[in-house]
Scaffold this motif. Structure first.
Motif, PDB file in Angstrom:
ATOM      1  N   ALA A   1     -64.524 -57.155  23.150  1.00 22.37           N
ATOM      2  CA  ALA A   1     -63.826 -55.923  23.499  1.00 22.37           C
ATOM      3  C   ALA A   1     -64.481 -55.292  24.716  1.00 22.37           C
ATOM      4  O   ALA A   1     -65.635 -55.558  25.024  1.00 22.37           O
ATOM      5  CB  ALA A   1     -63.853 -54.947  22.330  1.00 22.37           C
ATOM      6  N   VAL A   2     -63.707 -54.458  25.409  1.00 25.34           N
ATOM      7  CA  VAL A   2     -64.232 -53.648  26.495  1.00 25.34           C
ATOM      8  C   VAL A   2     -63.855 -52.208  26.180  1.00 25.34           C
ATOM      9  O   VAL A   2     -62.708 -51.915  25.848  1.00 25.34           O
ATOM     10  CB  VAL A   2     -63.651 -54.052  27.872  1.00 25.34           C
ATOM     11  CG1 VAL A   2     -64.221 -53.163  28.972  1.00 25.34           C
ATOM     12  CG2 VAL A   2     -63.905 -55.516  28.169  1.00 25.34           C
ATOM     13  N   VAL A   3     -64.837 -51.315  26.253  1.00 21.19           N
ATOM     14  CA  VAL A   3     -64.595 -49.891  26.040  1.00 21.19           C
ATOM     15  C   VAL A   3     -64.687 -49.220  27.411  1.00 21.19           C
ATOM     16  O   VAL A   3     -65.693 -49.328  28.096  1.00 21.19           O
ATOM     17  CB  VAL A   3     -65.633 -49.278  25.076  1.00 21.19           C
ATOM     18  CG1 VAL A   3     -65.401 -47.777  24.940  1.00 21.19           C
ATOM     19  CG2 VAL A   3     -65.569 -49.963  23.718  1.00 21.19           C
ATOM     20  N   TYR A   4     -63.606 -48.546  27.800  1.00 21.06           N
ATOM     21  CA  TYR A   4     -63.578 -47.815  29.069  1.00 21.06           C
ATOM     22  C   TYR A   4     -63.700 -46.328  28.798  1.00 21.06           C
ATOM     23  O   TYR A   4     -62.981 -45.786  27.956  1.00 21.06           O
ATOM     24  CB  TYR A   4     -62.254 -48.046  29.803  1.00 21.06           C
ATOM     25  CG  TYR A   4     -62.031 -49.466  30.272  1.00 21.06           C
ATOM     26  CD1 TYR A   4     -62.573 -49.898  31.474  1.00 21.06           C
ATOM     27  CD2 TYR A   4     -61.268 -50.355  29.530  1.00 21.06           C
ATOM     28  CE1 TYR A   4     -62.359 -51.196  31.929  1.00 21.06           C
ATOM     29  CE2 TYR A   4     -61.049 -51.657  29.966  1.00 21.06           C
ATOM     30  CZ  TYR A   4     -61.601 -52.067  31.159  1.00 21.06           C
ATOM     31  OH  TYR A   4     -61.393 -53.349  31.603  1.00 21.06           O
ATOM     32  N   GLY A   5     -64.579 -45.654  29.524  1.00 14.49           N
ATOM     33  CA  GLY A   5     -64.641 -44.197  29.530  1.00 14.49           C
ATOM     34  C   GLY A   5     -63.870 -43.749  30.765  1.00 14.49           C
ATOM     35  O   GLY A   5     -64.238 -44.102  31.886  1.00 14.49           O
ATOM     36  N   ILE A   6     -62.790 -43.018  30.561  1.00 13.16           N
ATOM     37  CA  ILE A   6     -61.869 -42.675  31.649  1.00 13.16           C
ATOM     38  C   ILE A   6     -61.802 -41.165  31.812  1.00 13.16           C
ATOM     39  O   ILE A   6     -61.734 -40.417  30.830  1.00 13.16           O
ATOM     40  CB  ILE A   6     -60.461 -43.233  31.333  1.00 13.16           C
ATOM     41  CG1 ILE A   6     -60.542 -44.758  31.158  1.00 13.16           C
ATOM     42  CG2 ILE A   6     -59.472 -42.851  32.432  1.00 13.16           C
ATOM     43  CD1 ILE A   6     -59.269 -45.383  30.616  1.00 13.16           C
ATOM     44  N   LYS A   7     -61.797 -40.728  33.077  1.00 11.21           N
ATOM     45  CA  LYS A   7     -61.705 -39.302  33.384  1.00 11.21           C
ATOM     46  C   LYS A   7     -60.503 -39.074  34.291  1.00 11.21           C
ATOM     47  O   LYS A   7     -60.289 -39.826  35.243  1.00 11.21           O
ATOM     48  CB  LYS A   7     -62.991 -38.841  34.072  1.00 11.21           C
ATOM     49  CG  LYS A   7     -63.055 -37.339  34.281  1.00 11.21           C
ATOM     50  CD  LYS A   7     -64.447 -36.905  34.716  1.00 11.21           C
ATOM     51  CE  LYS A   7     -64.582 -37.074  36.206  1.00 11.21           C
ATOM     52  NZ  LYS A   7     -65.852 -36.591  36.743  1.00 11.21           N
ATOM     53  N   SER A   8     -59.723 -38.039  34.002  1.00 14.64           N
ATOM     54  CA  SER A   8     -58.572 -37.704  34.845  1.00 14.64           C
ATOM     55  C   SER A   8     -58.977 -36.658  35.871  1.00 14.64           C
ATOM     56  O   SER A   8     -60.000 -35.986  35.726  1.00 14.64           O
ATOM     57  CB  SER A   8     -57.420 -37.169  33.995  1.00 14.64           C
ATOM     58  OG  SER A   8     -57.718 -35.866  33.539  1.00 14.64           O
ATOM     59  N   ASN A   9     -58.157 -36.536  36.912  1.00 11.63           N
ATOM     60  CA  ASN A   9     -58.398 -35.515  37.949  1.00 11.63           C
ATOM     61  C   ASN A   9     -58.415 -34.120  37.352  1.00 11.63           C
ATOM     62  O   ASN A   9     -59.081 -33.228  37.855  1.00 11.63           O
ATOM     63  CB  ASN A   9     -57.317 -35.579  39.035  1.00 11.63           C
ATOM     64  CG  ASN A   9     -57.470 -36.798  39.916  1.00 11.63           C
ATOM     65  OD1 ASN A   9     -58.443 -37.542  39.813  1.00 11.63           O
ATOM     66  ND2 ASN A   9     -56.505 -37.015  40.787  1.00 11.63           N
ATOM     67  N   SER A  10     -57.675 -33.910  36.257  1.00 12.08           N
ATOM     68  CA  SER A  10     -57.607 -32.583  35.632  1.00 12.08           C
ATOM     69  C   SER A  10     -58.811 -32.316  34.724  1.00 12.08           C
ATOM     70  O   SER A  10     -58.926 -31.243  34.159  1.00 12.08           O
ATOM     71  CB  SER A  10     -56.314 -32.454  34.826  1.00 12.08           C
ATOM     72  OG  SER A  10     -56.312 -33.359  33.742  1.00 12.08           O
TER      73      SER A  10
END
Length: 97
Positions: free
Chosen positions: A58-67
């Motif tokens: 598995a790959v876990v992504y930590g994602i951040k939006s512009n908001s």
């Protein structure tokens, strides 16, 4: 800059990201990212490889939006996983390097 982390398990990675404020479940909101990729940045990547079973990878992504919204996307390598989204996120993570 994407940071690579190695935790013992996927759940440990999710716990750590949750403590850092990554609380949104982007697995449920994958279309939001696909429709507006310019509004998102992958800031953490964690790869987990099953020692005996490739199905455990598995790959876990930590994602951040512009908001400022922060969340995670867990990409598994099982047959029923969302291959289209996983390829898209992988391309997005490479673009961010």
């Amino acid at each position: 800059m994407t940071k690579m982390y190695h935790y013992a398990t996927v759940s440990k990675a999710l716990d750590q990201l949750n403590e850092k404020g990554f609380t949104c479940d982007f697995n449920r909101n994958a279309d939001m990212i696909k429709k507006n990729p310019e509004k998102f940045e992958i800031v953490h990547v964690y790869r987990y490889e099953g020692e005996s079973d490739p199905g455990d990878e598995a790959v876990v992504y930590g994602i951040k939006s512009n908001s400022g919204k922060k969340g995670v996307y867990v990409a598994g390598f099982s047959a029923d996983s969302d291959q289209e989204t996983e390829k898209f996120l992988f391309a997005l993570s490479i673009k961010g390097r």
